[in-house]
Design a protein around this motif. Sequence first.
Motif, short mmCIF file in Angstrom:
data_model
loop_
_atom_site.label_atom_id
_atom_site.label_comp_id
_atom_site.label_asym_id
_atom_site.label_seq_id
_atom_site.Cartn_x
_atom_site.Cartn_y
_atom_site.Cartn_z
N GLN A 87 0.82 -1.21 0.00
CA GLN A 87 0.00 0.00 0.00
C GLN A 87 0.86 1.26 0.00
OE1 GLN A 87 -0.18 -2.62 2.10
NE2 GLN A 87 -2.18 -2.74 3.11
N TYR A 88 1.95 1.22 0.77
CA TYR A 88 2.82 2.40 0.84
C TYR A 88 3.57 2.61 -0.48
CZ TYR A 88 6.34 5.74 2.38
OH TYR A 88 7.13 6.85 2.49
N LYS A 89 3.97 1.52 -1.11
CA LYS A 89 4.68 1.63 -2.38
C LYS A 89 3.76 2.19 -3.48
CE LYS A 89 8.04 -2.05 -1.40
NZ LYS A 89 8.54 -3.40 -1.76
N ILE A 90 2.50 1.75 -3.47
CA ILE A 90 1.53 2.29 -4.43
C ILE A 90 1.30 3.78 -4.15
CG2 ILE A 90 -0.89 2.21 -5.17
CD1 ILE A 90 -0.82 -0.80 -4.62
N PHE A 91 1.17 4.11 -2.89
CA PHE A 91 1.00 5.50 -2.47
C PHE A 91 2.17 6.36 -2.96
CE2 PHE A 91 1.37 8.42 1.45
CZ PHE A 91 0.69 9.45 0.81
N SER A 92 3.38 5.84 -2.79
CA SER A 92 4.58 6.57 -3.21
C SER A 92 4.63 6.75 -4.72
CB SER A 92 5.84 5.83 -2.74
OG SER A 92 5.87 5.72 -1.33
N PHE A 93 4.21 5.73 -5.46
CA PHE A 93 4.23 5.80 -6.92
C PHE A 93 3.21 6.82 -7.44
CE2 PHE A 93 2.35 4.36 -10.96
CZ PHE A 93 3.48 4.47 -11.78
N LEU A 94 2.01 6.81 -6.86
CA LEU A 94 0.93 7.66 -7.36
C LEU A 94 1.03 9.11 -6.88
CD1 LEU A 94 -2.18 5.32 -7.01
CD2 LEU A 94 -0.96 5.93 -9.10
N SER A 95 1.72 9.33 -5.79
CA SER A 95 1.73 10.65 -5.17
C SER A 95 2.13 11.79 -6.11
CB SER A 95 2.64 10.64 -3.94
OG SER A 95 2.63 11.91 -3.32
N PRO A 96 3.22 11.67 -6.88
CA PRO A 96 3.59 12.79 -7.78
C PRO A 96 2.50 13.12 -8.79
CG PRO A 96 5.40 11.22 -7.57
CD PRO A 96 4.20 10.57 -6.96
N PHE A 97 1.77 12.09 -9.26
CA PHE A 97 0.70 12.32 -10.21
C PHE A 97 -0.51 12.98 -9.53
CE2 PHE A 97 3.06 8.53 -11.60
CZ PHE A 97 3.49 8.96 -12.85
N LYS A 98 -0.80 12.56 -8.30
CA LYS A 98 -1.92 13.14 -7.56
C LYS A 98 -1.69 14.62 -7.27
CE LYS A 98 -3.49 11.02 -4.01
NZ LYS A 98 -3.43 10.39 -2.68
N GLN A 99 -0.43 15.00 -7.11
CA GLN A 99 -0.12 16.40 -6.84
C GLN A 99 -0.31 17.30 -8.06
OE1 GLN A 99 3.73 16.76 -4.80
NE2 GLN A 99 3.36 14.76 -3.86
N HIS A 100 -0.64 16.67 -9.19
CA HIS A 100 -0.89 17.43 -10.42
C HIS A 100 -2.24 17.09 -11.05
CE1 HIS A 100 3.54 17.64 -10.01
NE2 HIS A 100 3.40 18.83 -10.58
N SER A 101 -3.01 16.22 -10.41
CA SER A 101 -4.28 15.79 -11.00
C SER A 101 -5.39 15.70 -9.96
CB SER A 101 -4.11 14.43 -11.69
OG SER A 101 -5.36 13.93 -12.11
N ALA A 102 -6.42 16.50 -10.14
CA ALA A 102 -7.58 16.44 -9.26
C ALA A 102 -8.37 15.16 -9.51
CB ALA A 102 -8.47 17.65 -9.48
N LEU A 103 -8.38 14.69 -10.77
CA LEU A 103 -9.11 13.48 -11.13
C LEU A 103 -8.52 12.26 -10.43
CD1 LEU A 103 -11.18 11.86 -12.73
CD2 LEU A 103 -9.59 11.89 -14.68
N LEU A 104 -7.21 12.10 -10.55
CA LEU A 104 -6.55 10.95 -9.92
C LEU A 104 -6.67 11.04 -8.39
CD1 LEU A 104 -4.87 8.40 -10.17
CD2 LEU A 104 -2.81 9.81 -10.24
N SER A 105 -6.56 12.23 -7.85
CA SER A 105 -6.69 12.40 -6.40
C SER A 105 -8.07 11.99 -5.92
CB SER A 105 -6.42 13.86 -6.02
OG SER A 105 -5.10 14.24 -6.30
N LEU A 106 -9.10 12.36 -6.70
CA LEU A 106 -10.47 12.00 -6.34
C LEU A 106 -10.69 10.50 -6.38
CD1 LEU A 106 -13.40 12.85 -5.71
CD2 LEU A 106 -13.78 13.02 -8.18
N VAL A 107 -10.21 9.86 -7.46
CA VAL A 107 -10.37 8.41 -7.61
C VAL A 107 -9.66 7.68 -6.47
CG1 VAL A 107 -9.80 6.41 -9.04
CG2 VAL A 107 -10.69 8.48 -10.10
N LYS A 108 -8.43 8.11 -6.17
CA LYS A 108 -7.65 7.45 -5.11
C LYS A 108 -8.28 7.68 -3.74
CE LYS A 108 -4.00 5.05 -3.87
NZ LYS A 108 -4.20 4.93 -2.43
N GLU A 109 -8.82 8.87 -3.51
CA GLU A 109 -9.47 9.16 -2.24
C GLU A 109 -10.67 8.25 -2.03
OE1 GLU A 109 -12.32 12.63 -0.54
OE2 GLU A 109 -10.44 13.30 -1.42
N ARG A 110 -11.48 8.08 -3.08
CA ARG A 110 -12.66 7.22 -2.97
C ARG A 110 -12.25 5.76 -2.75
NH1 ARG A 110 -14.55 11.56 -2.43
NH2 ARG A 110 -16.42 12.43 -3.42
N TYR A 111 -11.19 5.35 -3.43
CA TYR A 111 -10.70 3.97 -3.27
C TYR A 111 -10.19 3.75 -1.84
CZ TYR A 111 -7.71 -0.14 -3.73
OH TYR A 111 -7.11 -1.36 -3.54
#
Length: 401
Positions: free
Chosen positions: A204-228
């Motif tokens: 879970q932490y490795k996935i979080f680390s991988f996605l984090s840079p993209f989430k900091q530039h995307s509201a869409l990805l942040s929303l999807v990940k938050e709901r997940y």
Amino acid sequence: MVKKTLLNLLISMLLVSLFIGMLEIVLRSTHLFGAAVSWIAPDSFVGYRSVAGAEYWYNKENNHPITGKINSYGWRDKEWSLKKPQNTFRIAVLGDSMVEAYQVESDKTFLSLAENQLNNTPNQDIKVELMNFGRSGFTQSEEFLVLQKEVDRFSPDMVVLFFLPSNDIEDVSQETSTELRRPFYHISENGQLVLDTNFVNLRQYKIFSFLSPFKQHSALLSLVKERYDFLEGRITGYRFRMNKKEGISKREERIPPFLSLCTANARPLYVENYQLNKMLIKAMSAFSKEKGIRFMLVTLDIPSYIPEVEKRFVALDSTFNTNYFEDDLREYAKMIDIEYLGLQRLFRTYYVNTRIPLHWATPGWAVTSILGVFSPHLNYEGHKVVADALGNKLKPIIFSK
């Protein structure tokens, strides 16, 4: 035929890209579904932290969004200087989301209000600085690490620790926490605190680390990940309760596990957790004393400061004592020789006299069926009450020098 297929594929990819791009623009501009670009990043030290200099947009509990900017040190506060200004009494405040307080504007938090109150004390020329080292989900494990690695370098005169029984007791141990992407302390066989940071190896932490840079530039990805993450947390919590035989039907009312400590029927796991909380508080106070820093513990409220809620708990267990944590930690503070402030009785008195709620009425946190959905976060009135109590407690400490 091949060329036509490739052309159709390219057109499809272009249309999908355009759709995603337009959706991103809509989410950023309208914040539909509460969407916002993430201002959170993984941290191998404390699990995660706010990104220095990032802008935040928070829209929970309050009826309007709360916006602002993280300071250059990664905390939700005004900008600080590393070196303490002259003629200043600097107080570092540790805690969880109650201290971070995204639910209200930064100048409406109890820290800002108390700071203003102290700096407007008549006939005093000492400037007071209250520094917000709060982060959502913190327990004494993360707070102890932050105290050692970050707070100390700002040369505070005092450290104030806010203890929230529900969050701190539940999440301080791997045995009961539903969030494992965090450091944990264990008590060794010889009674010593041992730090475990193996969370960095979790999937879970490795996935979080991988996605984090993209989430900091995307509201869409942040929303999807938050709901997940929300759904995964609910499932994890359900599985935990079932594995520990803590399953509660919708019609059944039971005292929340952490509140069993307020009864004669305390659950063993939570007794162990609470002892770990105390050991960490003692270690934090000892570290502060070695540095010549004063230390104060503040106990936040539990829901039963509201008489109607207390009656429900007493009906389930006649031994329930709503003041247990306040009384117990006051005695513990005396034992380890630190300052103490309890808010349970203060909240009870204020609520009984005014009937004004001190927490948000909007859904924020499901405790159990006995409370339905209850937000632990303070509303504007709650912040004012805590600010007054904190300011009154600190005045003689600061200005007696």
